[in-house]
Design an enzyme around this catalytic site. Structure first.
Site, PDB file in Angstrom:
ATOM      1  N   ASN A  96       0.864  -1.164   0.000  1.00  0.00           N
ATOM      2  CA  ASN A  96       0.000   0.000   0.000  1.00  0.00           C
ATOM      3  C   ASN A  96       0.909   1.225   0.000  1.00  0.00           C
ATOM      4  O   ASN A  96       1.448   1.610   1.030  1.00  0.00           O
ATOM      5  CB  ASN A  96      -0.887  -0.047   1.256  1.00  0.00           C
ATOM      6  CG  ASN A  96      -1.820   1.136   1.362  1.00  0.00           C
ATOM      7  OD1 ASN A  96      -1.748   2.078   0.573  1.00  0.00           O
ATOM      8  ND2 ASN A  96      -2.694   1.084   2.356  1.00  0.00           N
ATOM      9  N   ARG A 156      -2.726  -2.069  -3.287  1.00  0.00           N
ATOM     10  CA  ARG A 156      -3.897  -1.222  -3.091  1.00  0.00           C
ATOM     11  C   ARG A 156      -3.751  -0.038  -4.036  1.00  0.00           C
ATOM     12  O   ARG A 156      -2.746   0.675  -3.993  1.00  0.00           O
ATOM     13  CB  ARG A 156      -3.950  -0.723  -1.656  1.00  0.00           C
ATOM     14  CG  ARG A 156      -5.072   0.248  -1.458  1.00  0.00           C
ATOM     15  CD  ARG A 156      -4.947   0.977  -0.154  1.00  0.00           C
ATOM     16  NE  ARG A 156      -6.083   1.862   0.022  1.00  0.00           N
ATOM     17  CZ  ARG A 156      -6.053   2.953   0.763  1.00  0.00           C
ATOM     18  NH1 ARG A 156      -4.952   3.290   1.386  1.00  0.00           N
ATOM     19  NH2 ARG A 156      -7.111   3.695   0.887  1.00  0.00           N
ATOM     20  N   HIS A 160     -12.499   3.183   0.348  1.00  0.00           N
ATOM     21  CA  HIS A 160     -12.568   2.151   1.396  1.00  0.00           C
ATOM     22  C   HIS A 160     -13.372   0.939   0.927  1.00  0.00           C
ATOM     23  O   HIS A 160     -13.883   0.171   1.746  1.00  0.00           O
ATOM     24  CB  HIS A 160     -13.244   2.683   2.685  1.00  0.00           C
ATOM     25  CG  HIS A 160     -12.469   3.750   3.393  1.00  0.00           C
ATOM     26  ND1 HIS A 160     -13.081   4.844   3.956  1.00  0.00           N
ATOM     27  CD2 HIS A 160     -11.158   3.870   3.656  1.00  0.00           C
ATOM     28  CE1 HIS A 160     -12.168   5.623   4.515  1.00  0.00           C
ATOM     29  NE2 HIS A 160     -10.988   5.047   4.348  1.00  0.00           N
ATOM     30  N   ARG A 212     -10.146  15.999   7.937  1.00  0.00           N
ATOM     31  CA  ARG A 212     -10.917  16.450   6.764  1.00  0.00           C
ATOM     32  C   ARG A 212     -12.295  16.960   7.174  1.00  0.00           C
ATOM     33  O   ARG A 212     -12.924  16.396   8.064  1.00  0.00           O
ATOM     34  CB  ARG A 212     -11.114  15.302   5.768  1.00  0.00           C
ATOM     35  CG  ARG A 212      -9.836  14.803   5.151  1.00  0.00           C
ATOM     36  CD  ARG A 212     -10.156  13.804   4.040  1.00  0.00           C
ATOM     37  NE  ARG A 212      -8.949  13.111   3.625  1.00  0.00           N
ATOM     38  CZ  ARG A 212      -8.821  11.783   3.591  1.00  0.00           C
ATOM     39  NH1 ARG A 212      -9.844  11.007   3.916  1.00  0.00           N
ATOM     40  NH2 ARG A 212      -7.691  11.238   3.200  1.00  0.00           N
ATOM     41  N   GLU A 246      -7.997  -5.253   5.194  1.00  0.00           N
ATOM     42  CA  GLU A 246      -7.886  -4.930   3.771  1.00  0.00           C
ATOM     43  C   GLU A 246      -6.770  -5.736   3.097  1.00  0.00           C
ATOM     44  O   GLU A 246      -6.900  -6.133   1.946  1.00  0.00           O
ATOM     45  CB  GLU A 246      -7.632  -3.420   3.598  1.00  0.00           C
ATOM     46  CG  GLU A 246      -8.872  -2.592   3.913  1.00  0.00           C
ATOM     47  CD  GLU A 246      -8.579  -1.135   4.200  1.00  0.00           C
ATOM     48  OE1 GLU A 246      -8.049  -0.844   5.284  1.00  0.00           O
ATOM     49  OE2 GLU A 246      -8.881  -0.280   3.352  1.00  0.00           O
TER      50      GLU A 246
END
Ligand code: ADP
Length: 395
Positions: free
Chosen positions: A7, A91, A179, A240, A383
């Protein structure tokens, strides 16, 4: 087969070597601050203390090489030779409208990832570098697993914004969602826990990490999700903003004299619970702050839970019902207080949490009371395992 899962972020690299015979991580690690002063690799092998290696790590080529060196190291390594790695899974953040599934890496796939780079300028170029470095260093088949792929089932009325349609035609401005790998994994696990086919379930998955998104999963398919064209939309996150009036953006830019880049930086890195609280983006700090009477932390936590609850209400309407709500990722898995605060808004739906069950940690849990109409599940996400499974499936 052993699969290297990578990733690549803009300045970081997470890696994991997964043994597919047992579906377990043999070792994993993180390279931080690539190209920045103070870079280091932190490597973990089961049953051993973490190994930290500080070094100059100017680029991703060096970072991947260091990860491979750590995996093949005489003491903290887990394989004798790099040739034991059978494939690599990556990813990839943005697949645009090109990928509804994982893809075996070819020149065409690399070109398509490059094409999507303008939609994810911080991520896709780094993902591509990771792929190209592995090509040179490993020479094994590689697979790209896209964060956006699971959401490609969203219908047009849910993925379009209320903009002139030509902007979608011209620039593909729409909701993509992220996601996806996590939402898919936890929804499959939820079906297993509930003992029902996924094709009969209406699920709402809340992935609450540093980045956070909610997903409405109807009969196994994503029908709506809170992140949009970019990961900025939706929930209030660590740093965010999430949703706000788009007119606030131009208003603040004018008032503060900010360029588009500076405004993006403010909305992505200086906002969220960190910006509201003035304390931290980390929920552990915020919970400590709240316990000590910190007003900003208390307000940020309140706003956070309120926004998650609003999305759950919206997605219940979108699916005309909900069988289970899933909490996952750092805050979702560990933040018992956040789960409780969110659930308190949802009594009308038939959500009821058992405080004792909700206080437990670290594994898959049904934290609802026995008579609750809607189940609340805590499911640790994985993941890397999904990426490894998709990879072995394609190679
Ligand atoms: P990402 O993968 O998006 O970087 P994670 O899923 O690892 O993020 O989540 C990180 C966040 O999880 C941290 O910022 C922290 O706020 C939260 N977190 C971790 N442990 C706990 C805990 N014990 N209680 C509450 N929040 C926690």
């Amino acid at each position: 087969m052993k699969i290297l899962v990578l990733n690549c972020g803009s300045s970081s690299l997470k890696y994991q070597l997964v043994d597919m015979a047992t579906e377990t991580a043999m070792a994993k690690g993180l390279v931080e601050r690539i190209g920045i002063e103070g870079s280091q690799l932190v490597h973990e092998k089961d049953g051993m203390d973490k190994v930290k290696i500080g070094a100059e790590i100017p680029n991703h080529t060096v970072a991947v090489q260091m990860a491979i060196d750590a995996l093949t190291h005489a003491e903290h390594g887990v394989i004798a030779d790099v040739k034991e790695i059978g494939a690599a899974g990556h990813r990839v953040v943005h697949g645009g409208e090109n990928f509804a599934d994982a893809a075996l890496i070819t020149d065409e796939v690399k070109a398509a990832i490059k094409e999507c780079a303008s939609l994810a300028p911080l991520h896709n170029p780094a993902n591509l570098i990771g792929i190209e470095v592995c090509e040179k260093l490993l020479g094994v088949p590689q697979v790209a697993v896209f964060d956006t792929a699971f959401h490609q089932t969203m219908p047009e009325h849910s993925f379009l914004y209320g903009l002139p349609y030509e902007l979608y035609d011209k620039y593909k401005v729409r909701r993509y969602g992220f996601h996806g790998t996590s939402h898919k994994y936890v929804s499959d696990r939820a079906a297993a826990i509930l003992g029902k086919p996924i094709g009969e379930l209406k699920l709402i998955s809340c992935h609450l990490g540093n980045g956070a998104s909610v997903c409405a999963i109807k009969y196994g398919k994503s029908v709506d999700t809170s992140m949009g064209l970019t990961p900025l939309e939706g929930l209030i996150m660590g740093t965010r903003t999430g949703d706000m009036d788009p007119a606030a953006v131009t208003y603040i830019m004018e008032k503060e004299g900010l360029s588009p880049t500076a405004m993006e930086d403010l909305m992505n890195k200086k906002s969220g619970v960190a910006g509201v609280s003035g304390l931290s983006s980390d929920f552990r700090d915020l919970e400590d702050g709240k316990a000590n009477g910190h007003k900003g932390a208390t307000l940020a936590l309140q706003m956070y839970a309120y926004r998650v609850a609003k999305y759950i209400g919206a997605y219940t309407a979108a699916m005309n019902g909900v069988d289970a709500i899933i909490f996952t990722a750092g805050v979702g898995e560990n933040g018992a207080d956040t789960r409780k605060d969110v659930s308190e808004y949802l009594g009308y739906l038939g959500v009821a949490i058992d405080d004792e069950k909700n206080g437990k940690r670290g594994k898959e849990l049904d934290v609802s009371t026995p008579d609750a109409k809607v189940r609340v599940l805590v499911i640790p996400t994985n993941e890397e395992l999904i990426i490894a499974r998709e990879t072995i499936g394609l190679v």
